[in-house]
Design a protein around this motif. Structure first.
Motif, PDB file in Angstrom:
ATOM      1  N   CYS A  14      34.212  25.330  36.144  1.00  0.00           N
ATOM      2  CA  CYS A  14      35.374  25.717  35.330  1.00  0.00           C
ATOM      3  C   CYS A  14      36.518  26.319  36.160  1.00  0.00           C
ATOM      4  N   THR A  15      37.736  25.886  35.822  1.00  0.00           N
ATOM      5  CA  THR A  15      38.948  26.486  36.419  1.00  0.00           C
ATOM      6  C   THR A  15      39.944  26.833  35.302  1.00  0.00           C
ATOM      7  N   ASN A  16      39.425  27.144  34.114  1.00  0.00           N
ATOM      8  CA  ASN A  16      40.316  27.356  32.951  1.00  0.00           C
ATOM      9  C   ASN A  16      41.094  28.666  32.981  1.00  0.00           C
ATOM     10  N   CYS A  17      40.670  29.621  33.796  1.00  0.00           N
ATOM     11  CA  CYS A  17      41.486  30.833  33.983  1.00  0.00           C
ATOM     12  C   CYS A  17      41.445  31.193  35.469  1.00  0.00           C
ATOM     13  N   LYS A  84      32.252  34.515  32.055  1.00  0.00           N
ATOM     14  CA  LYS A  84      31.257  33.961  32.993  1.00  0.00           C
ATOM     15  C   LYS A  84      31.576  34.231  34.464  1.00  0.00           C
ATOM     16  N   CYS A  85      32.783  34.728  34.761  1.00  0.00           N
ATOM     17  CA  CYS A  85      33.148  35.013  36.157  1.00  0.00           C
ATOM     18  C   CYS A  85      33.578  36.472  36.273  1.00  0.00           C
ATOM     19  N   ARG A  86      33.278  37.070  37.416  1.00  0.00           N
ATOM     20  CA  ARG A  86      33.566  38.497  37.592  1.00  0.00           C
ATOM     21  C   ARG A  86      35.068  38.773  37.658  1.00  0.00           C
ATOM     22  N   SER A  99      39.893  34.218  25.715  1.00  0.00           N
ATOM     23  CA  SER A  99      40.163  32.963  24.989  1.00  0.00           C
ATOM     24  C   SER A  99      39.680  31.754  25.782  1.00  0.00           C
ATOM     25  N   ALA A 100      39.861  31.801  27.110  1.00  0.00           N
ATOM     26  CA  ALA A 100      39.462  30.644  27.928  1.00  0.00           C
ATOM     27  C   ALA A 100      37.943  30.515  27.983  1.00  0.00           C
TER      28      ALA A 100
END
Ligand code: URA
Length: 185
Positions: A14-17, A84-86, A99-100
């Motif tokens: 994922c690269t949504n944010c 899901k990411c720090r 939201s992402a």
């Protein structure tokens, strides 16, 4: 490959944010994919980011202990986070990040299909119990959401520094065995 594992692959890319730029590993979630109990925290911290697993730092050790006290362990539950990411320096996730990332949590909920969801801390409580009330007001209340119930409690990281919240959290979590054994929620 099942739907949950396909979703894991998607989230790991994922690269949504912008959090993908600073993460070491994505922390998708871990545990029993058929669990009737889902625990939802906030976001990975330092150790989770390094290992790619949820709740492996000091808050996680406390969570393991609290689960053991009610006869549960990581093989019997599923553990995930809203984010899901720090976030850098463990800052609070912002609205755009929630939201992402939250569609991934909703997809996990639909694939795992738990009966009981424990929200730990304000972020997961706001999202899943759909309340803006603070934790001192909502902890231990059972929110019925369709065929599931959502039970908010204090985040274990906060309990490490507030023994009075740890005591309340123990009382909240003591409701879980009963909720899991009920035929009709
Ligand atoms: N805090 C969380 O909310 N989640 C983790 O995975 C670790 C610490």
């Amino acid at each position: 490959m099942n739907e949950l594992e396909l979703l894991r692959q998607e989230v790991e890319a994922c690269t949504n944010c912008d959090l993908y730029k600073t993460r070491t590993r994505v922390v998708f979630g871990d545990g029993n994919p058929n669990a009737k109990l889902l625990i939802v925290g906030e976001a990975p911290g330092y150790y989770e980011d390094k290992r790619g697993l949820p709740f492996v730092g000091s808050a996680g050790k406390l969570l393991d202990k609290l689960l053991e006290e009610i006869g549960l362990n990581r093989d019997k539950v599923y553990i995930a986070n809203v984010i899901k990411c720090r976030p850098p320096n463990n800052r609070d996730p912002n609205i755009d990040e929630v939201s992402a990332c939250s569609p991934y949590l909703f997809a996990q909920i639909s694939y795992i299909s738990p009966r009981v969801i424990i929200t730990m801390g304000n972020h997961s409580t706001r999202l899943l119990a759909e309340t803006d009330l603070g934790m001192t007001k909502v902890h231990g209340r059972v929110f019925k959401k369709g065929d599931k119930v959502v039970l908010p409690t204090f985040h274990p990281a906060a309990c490490l520094y507030h023994p009075e919240w740890l005591k309340l959290s123990r009382e909240d979590l003591a409701k879980i065995p009963d909720l899991l054994s009920k035929k009709d929620l």
